[in-house]
Design a protein around this motif. Structure first.
Motif, short mmCIF file in Angstrom:
data_model
loop_
_atom_site.label_atom_id
_atom_site.label_comp_id
_atom_site.label_asym_id
_atom_site.label_seq_id
_atom_site.Cartn_x
_atom_site.Cartn_y
_atom_site.Cartn_z
N VAL A 38 72.16 76.07 29.24
CA VAL A 38 71.18 76.46 28.22
C VAL A 38 70.33 75.26 27.84
O VAL A 38 70.69 74.11 28.15
CB VAL A 38 71.89 77.03 26.97
N PRO A 39 69.19 75.46 27.19
CA PRO A 39 68.34 74.33 26.80
C PRO A 39 69.08 73.35 25.91
O PRO A 39 69.97 73.73 25.14
CB PRO A 39 67.19 75.01 26.04
N GLY A 40 68.72 72.07 26.04
CA GLY A 40 69.34 71.04 25.23
C GLY A 40 69.01 71.22 23.75
O GLY A 40 67.98 71.78 23.39
N SER A 41 69.93 70.76 22.91
CA SER A 41 69.76 70.91 21.47
C SER A 41 69.56 69.56 20.81
O SER A 41 69.89 68.52 21.38
CB SER A 41 71.00 71.59 20.87
N ALA A 42 69.06 69.57 19.59
CA ALA A 42 68.99 68.35 18.79
C ALA A 42 70.40 67.99 18.35
O ALA A 42 71.18 68.85 17.96
CB ALA A 42 68.10 68.56 17.58
N GLY A 43 70.73 66.71 18.41
CA GLY A 43 72.10 66.29 18.13
C GLY A 43 72.94 66.36 19.39
O GLY A 43 72.71 67.18 20.27
N LEU A 45 64.79 79.11 20.52
CA LEU A 45 66.01 79.74 20.05
C LEU A 45 67.10 78.70 19.79
O LEU A 45 67.78 78.74 18.75
CB LEU A 45 66.48 80.77 21.08
N VAL A 46 67.25 77.78 20.74
CA VAL A 46 68.26 76.73 20.57
C VAL A 46 67.90 75.83 19.39
O VAL A 46 68.76 75.41 18.62
CB VAL A 46 68.42 75.92 21.87
N GLN A 47 66.61 75.50 19.26
CA GLN A 47 66.18 74.66 18.15
C GLN A 47 66.53 75.30 16.80
O GLN A 47 66.97 74.63 15.87
CB GLN A 47 64.68 74.42 18.22
N LYS A 48 66.36 76.60 16.73
CA LYS A 48 66.63 77.31 15.48
C LYS A 48 68.11 77.34 15.16
O LYS A 48 68.51 77.26 13.99
CB LYS A 48 66.08 78.74 15.58
N ARG A 49 68.96 77.45 16.20
CA ARG A 49 70.38 77.64 15.98
C ARG A 49 71.22 76.37 16.11
O ARG A 49 72.39 76.37 15.73
CB ARG A 49 70.92 78.67 16.99
N SER A 50 70.67 75.27 16.63
CA SER A 50 71.48 74.09 16.93
C SER A 50 72.14 73.50 15.69
O SER A 50 73.22 72.91 15.77
CB SER A 50 70.64 73.02 17.64
N LYS A 51 71.50 73.66 14.53
CA LYS A 51 72.09 73.11 13.31
C LYS A 51 73.40 73.80 12.95
O LYS A 51 74.19 73.31 12.14
CB LYS A 51 71.11 73.24 12.15
N ASP A 52 73.66 74.98 13.56
CA ASP A 52 74.89 75.71 13.30
C ASP A 52 76.07 75.19 14.10
O ASP A 52 77.22 75.54 13.78
CB ASP A 52 74.68 77.20 13.61
#
Length: 272
Positions: A149-154, A258-265
């Motif tokens: 999946v696409p890389g996330s922040a953090g 999508l990943v950007q929106k959810r990565s904080k979770d």
């Protein structure tokens, strides 16, 4: 008798989580074990338990820190001195580095690359000749759904390292099929283990729905069965396979959003 009977397996990161589960799964199928990790006392406890549960099973322990660039060579040399020929390699050792890229010193990133990328490649490089010669080998590289999946922040390098392992496994598998050596990238999603405690993300991921989780034992069983069948990439669990399929058909821009929106979770953005 299974194909693992009388075979020797090397399991890295065997003191907990998926590595420990792989050790238990292989022992139940008759393989003798070399288990390695940094925590020697945990290895000794695991070895005693498995030897008691499976009479006649040989379990060797070797404490090693794969962040040391000299560790893979030293580990293989120690195994050879003990007269052991490794037919099964479970490259499981790993962890996550929390926070954003520049929030950590470079040495911590360098150690991460050594453990999650360099060490698995070197261990495979050193053990493959014997597998090829004996016309039997199994290599399971424990990657992750994160590699698909696409890389996330953090945790900046985590998904990148797992994507690397997936591609490495694919090429290695195609090169070695003719020698009777199966190579599989095992890609779990959220798995009950100490991983999230070490990275400090337990409070975050504990909020994730239970249906997204698998046990380490389920991952090890499904991952090993896939390796035995000759699958080259195995995403464990139906939910994770659905997620991978969904991401594959989404445009890159949508997947990243999508990943950007959810990565904080599920990703620690900055270390505590």
């Amino acid at each position: 008798m299974t194909t693992t009977s009388s075979r020797w397996a090397l399991v890295t990161g065997a003191s907990a989580g998926i590595g420990e589960a792989f050790a238990r799964e292989l022992a139940a199928r008759g393989a003798s074990l070399v288990v390695t990790a940094r925590r020697e006392e945990r290895l000794a406890k695991l070895a005693a338990e498995l030897a008691g549960k499976h009479p006649g099973l040989r379990v060797e322990t070797i404490a090693a820190d794969l962040a040391d660039p000299k560790a893979p060579e030293a580990l293989c040399a120690d195994i050879e001195r003990r007269g052991i020929a490794i037919d099964i390699l479970i490259n499981n050792a790993g962890y996550g580095v929390p926070g954003h890229y520049l929030s950590q010193p470079w040495q911590r990133h360098a150690d991460f690359i050594q453990v999650l990328m360099t060490a698995p490649c070197e261990l495979a490089y050193r053990l493959l000749p014997g597998m090829q010669q004996r016309r039997y080998g199994r290599i399971a590289n424990i990657a992750s759904l994160a590699g698909h999946v696409p890389g996330s922040a953090g945790h900046t390098m985590y998904a990148a390292s797992k994507a690397y392992l997936i591609k490495f496994s694919q090429s290695l598998a195609l090169e070695n099929r003719q020698f009777g050596v199966n190579v599989c990238a095992v890609c779990p999603g959220f798995t009950y283990s100490e991983f999230h405690d070490v990275t400090g993300s337990r409070p975050l991921v504990s909020k994730m729905p239970k249906w997204m989780w698998m046990t380490s034992e389920e991952v090890a069983r499904e991952g090993w069965d896939a390796t035995e069948r000759g699958e080259i990439v195995r995403v464990t669990g139906r939910v994770n396979r659905f997620i991978k399929g969904l991401i594959k058909v989404l445009p890159d821009k949508v997947g990243l959003a999508l990943v950007q929106k959810r990565s904080k979770d599920f990703r620690v953005q900055d270390p505590h």
